[in-house]
Scaffold this motif. Structure first.
Motif, PDB file in Angstrom:
ATOM      1  N   GLU A 102     -14.083  31.752 -39.333  1.00  0.00           N
ATOM      2  CA  GLU A 102     -14.075  30.785 -40.429  1.00  0.00           C
ATOM      3  C   GLU A 102     -14.283  29.354 -39.961  1.00  0.00           C
ATOM      4  O   GLU A 102     -14.928  28.571 -40.640  1.00  0.00           O
ATOM      5  N   MET A 103     -13.711  28.985 -38.817  1.00  0.00           N
ATOM      6  CA  MET A 103     -13.811  27.617 -38.338  1.00  0.00           C
ATOM      7  C   MET A 103     -15.102  27.419 -37.551  1.00  0.00           C
ATOM      8  O   MET A 103     -15.521  28.299 -36.806  1.00  0.00           O
ATOM      9  N   LYS A 104     -15.713  26.255 -37.727  1.00  0.00           N
ATOM     10  CA  LYS A 104     -16.942  25.905 -37.010  1.00  0.00           C
ATOM     11  C   LYS A 104     -16.736  24.609 -36.255  1.00  0.00           C
ATOM     12  O   LYS A 104     -16.077  23.687 -36.734  1.00  0.00           O
ATOM     13  N   SER A 105     -17.328  24.515 -35.094  1.00  0.00           N
ATOM     14  CA  SER A 105     -17.321  23.309 -34.276  1.00  0.00           C
ATOM     15  C   SER A 105     -18.734  22.741 -34.294  1.00  0.00           C
ATOM     16  O   SER A 105     -19.690  23.437 -33.936  1.00  0.00           O
ATOM     17  N   LEU A 106     -18.866  21.481 -34.715  1.00  0.00           N
ATOM     18  CA  LEU A 106     -20.188  20.888 -34.928  1.00  0.00           C
ATOM     19  C   LEU A 106     -20.260  19.477 -34.345  1.00  0.00           C
ATOM     20  O   LEU A 106     -19.290  18.720 -34.435  1.00  0.00           O
ATOM     21  N   ALA A 107     -21.399  19.127 -33.796  1.00  0.00           N
ATOM     22  CA  ALA A 107     -21.645  17.757 -33.309  1.00  0.00           C
ATOM     23  C   ALA A 107     -22.388  16.991 -34.394  1.00  0.00           C
ATOM     24  O   ALA A 107     -23.329  17.513 -34.995  1.00  0.00           O
ATOM     25  N   LEU A 108     -21.955  15.766 -34.650  1.00  0.00           N
ATOM     26  CA  LEU A 108     -22.641  14.911 -35.606  1.00  0.00           C
ATOM     27  C   LEU A 108     -23.971  14.477 -35.003  1.00  0.00           C
ATOM     28  O   LEU A 108     -24.006  13.751 -34.008  1.00  0.00           O
ATOM     29  N   GLY A 150     -23.766  13.697 -25.190  1.00  0.00           N
ATOM     30  CA  GLY A 150     -22.983  13.898 -23.970  1.00  0.00           C
ATOM     31  C   GLY A 150     -21.618  14.437 -24.317  1.00  0.00           C
ATOM     32  O   GLY A 150     -21.402  15.651 -24.412  1.00  0.00           O
ATOM     33  N   ARG A 151     -20.699  13.518 -24.540  1.00  0.00           N
ATOM     34  CA  ARG A 151     -19.326  13.909 -24.881  1.00  0.00           C
ATOM     35  C   ARG A 151     -19.279  14.735 -26.160  1.00  0.00           C
ATOM     36  O   ARG A 151     -18.550  15.728 -26.238  1.00  0.00           O
ATOM     37  N   GLY A 152     -20.036  14.322 -27.159  1.00  0.00           N
ATOM     38  CA  GLY A 152     -20.024  15.035 -28.440  1.00  0.00           C
ATOM     39  C   GLY A 152     -20.492  16.466 -28.329  1.00  0.00           C
ATOM     40  O   GLY A 152     -19.860  17.384 -28.861  1.00  0.00           O
ATOM     41  N   SER A 153     -21.586  16.670 -27.628  1.00  0.00           N
ATOM     42  CA  SER A 153     -22.093  18.045 -27.506  1.00  0.00           C
ATOM     43  C   SER A 153     -21.193  18.888 -26.606  1.00  0.00           C
ATOM     44  O   SER A 153     -20.977  20.070 -26.872  1.00  0.00           O
ATOM     45  N   ARG A 154     -20.645  18.278 -25.568  1.00  0.00           N
ATOM     46  CA  ARG A 154     -19.749  19.018 -24.666  1.00  0.00           C
ATOM     47  C   ARG A 154     -18.472  19.443 -25.405  1.00  0.00           C
ATOM     48  O   ARG A 154     -18.050  20.595 -25.332  1.00  0.00           O
ATOM     49  N   ALA A 155     -17.852  18.508 -26.137  1.00  0.00           N
ATOM     50  CA  ALA A 155     -16.630  18.835 -26.892  1.00  0.00           C
ATOM     51  C   ALA A 155     -16.910  19.903 -27.941  1.00  0.00           C
ATOM     52  O   ALA A 155     -16.114  20.824 -28.131  1.00  0.00           O
ATOM     53  N   THR A 156     -18.053  19.770 -28.619  1.00  0.00           N
ATOM     54  CA  THR A 156     -18.434  20.750 -29.632  1.00  0.00           C
ATOM     55  C   THR A 156     -18.515  22.147 -29.022  1.00  0.00           C
ATOM     56  O   THR A 156     -17.986  23.114 -29.576  1.00  0.00           O
ATOM     57  N   ASN A 162     -21.128  28.100 -24.971  1.00  0.00           N
ATOM     58  CA  ASN A 162     -21.942  27.998 -26.185  1.00  0.00           C
ATOM     59  C   ASN A 162     -22.821  26.758 -26.182  1.00  0.00           C
ATOM     60  O   ASN A 162     -22.467  25.744 -25.588  1.00  0.00           O
ATOM     61  N   SER A 163     -23.921  26.850 -26.872  1.00  0.00           N
ATOM     62  CA  SER A 163     -24.740  25.670 -27.133  1.00  0.00           C
ATOM     63  C   SER A 163     -24.143  24.983 -28.355  1.00  0.00           C
ATOM     64  O   SER A 163     -23.722  25.664 -29.301  1.00  0.00           O
ATOM     65  N   PRO A 164     -24.116  23.654 -28.349  1.00  0.00           N
ATOM     66  CA  PRO A 164     -23.493  22.968 -29.485  1.00  0.00           C
ATOM     67  C   PRO A 164     -24.335  23.050 -30.753  1.00  0.00           C
ATOM     68  O   PRO A 164     -25.533  22.842 -30.733  1.00  0.00           O
ATOM     69  N   ALA A 165     -23.670  23.379 -31.847  1.00  0.00           N
ATOM     70  CA  ALA A 165     -24.310  23.345 -33.162  1.00  0.00           C
ATOM     71  C   ALA A 165     -24.162  21.920 -33.692  1.00  0.00           C
ATOM     72  O   ALA A 165     -23.240  21.206 -33.318  1.00  0.00           O
TER      73      ALA A 165
END
Length: 156
Positions: free
Chosen positions: A121-127, A101-107, A22-25
Motif C-alpha cells: 500500500e505504501m509508496k516511496s517517491l522522489a519529487l 542525489g539525496r532524494g533518489s537515494r532516500a526514495t 530499488n530504482s527510485p520512482a
C-alpha cells in the motif's frame, strides 16, 4: 626532505550504508501540488513530504514538509516507516535540491524497506525536479512554500 601529500578525499556520507536495491520512482510536482490542494480542501492527507536538505536548507521549503537531513536518514528508516504507517501515509515523497542525489537515494532506501515489510500500500517517491524545480515552476508553486526567498532561487 620531501613531503608527500597523503591526504585523501573521504568517502561520501552515503558510502557507510548499503546501496539501494530499488530504482527510485518519481512523482511530478503537478501531482504533488494537486495533493496539497486536496488536503487543504478536505483537511485530510495520505502522504508525507520529506525535505532531505541540511546545510543547503535555504530559500524555503514546501508547505507541510518535514526536514530530515539525508545524512541521518538510513538508521531511522524503521522508525520512520512505523510512524508513517500509523499515520496512514500511503505516499512518502522525498526531495532535496534536485532529487537526483539525496532524494533518489532516500526514495530507493525507503522503497527497499517497504518491500522488506511486504507492504503493497505504501509508496516511496522522489519529487521530480526537487525543490529547485518547484521554486522555479511559478507562482502557484511558490505560494505553497514557507520561508520562500526569491533571492536564493534566482541563483539557479
Amino acid at each position: 626532505m620531501t613531503t608527500e601529500n597523503t591526504a585523501t578525499t573521504p568517502p561520501p556520507w552515503h558510502a557507510a550504508y548499503p546501496a539501494p536495491r530499488n530504482s527510485p520512482a518519481t512523482i511530478s510536482r503537478e501531482e504533488v501540488l494537486d495533493m496539497i490542494k486536496r488536503s487543504v480542501e478536505t483537511s485530510t492527507s495520505d502522504y508525507v513530504l520529506v525535505d532531505l536538505r541540511r546545510n543547503d536548507h535555504e530559500g524555503g521549503t514546501i508547505r507541510t514538509s518535514i526536514n530530515l537531513p539525508a545524512q541521518s536518514l538510513h538508521p531511522s528508516i524503521p522508525t520512520l516507516y512505523a510512524l508513517f504507517k500509523s499515520a496512514g501515509a500511503r505516499k512518502v515523497i522525498w526531495y532535496c535540491g534536485s532529487s537526483t542525489g539525496r532524494g533518489s537515494r532516500a526514495t530507493a532506501w525507503f522503497a527497499d524497506y517497504i518491500e522488506d515489510q511486504k507492504d503493497e500500500e505504501m509508496k516511496s517517491l522522489a519529487l521530480a525536479g526537487g525543490v529547485k524545480g518547484w521554486a522555479k515552476a511559478g507562482d502557484e508553486y511558490v505560494q505553497q512554500m514557507i520561508e520562500y526567498d526569491a533571492s536564493v532561487w534566482s541563483k539557479y
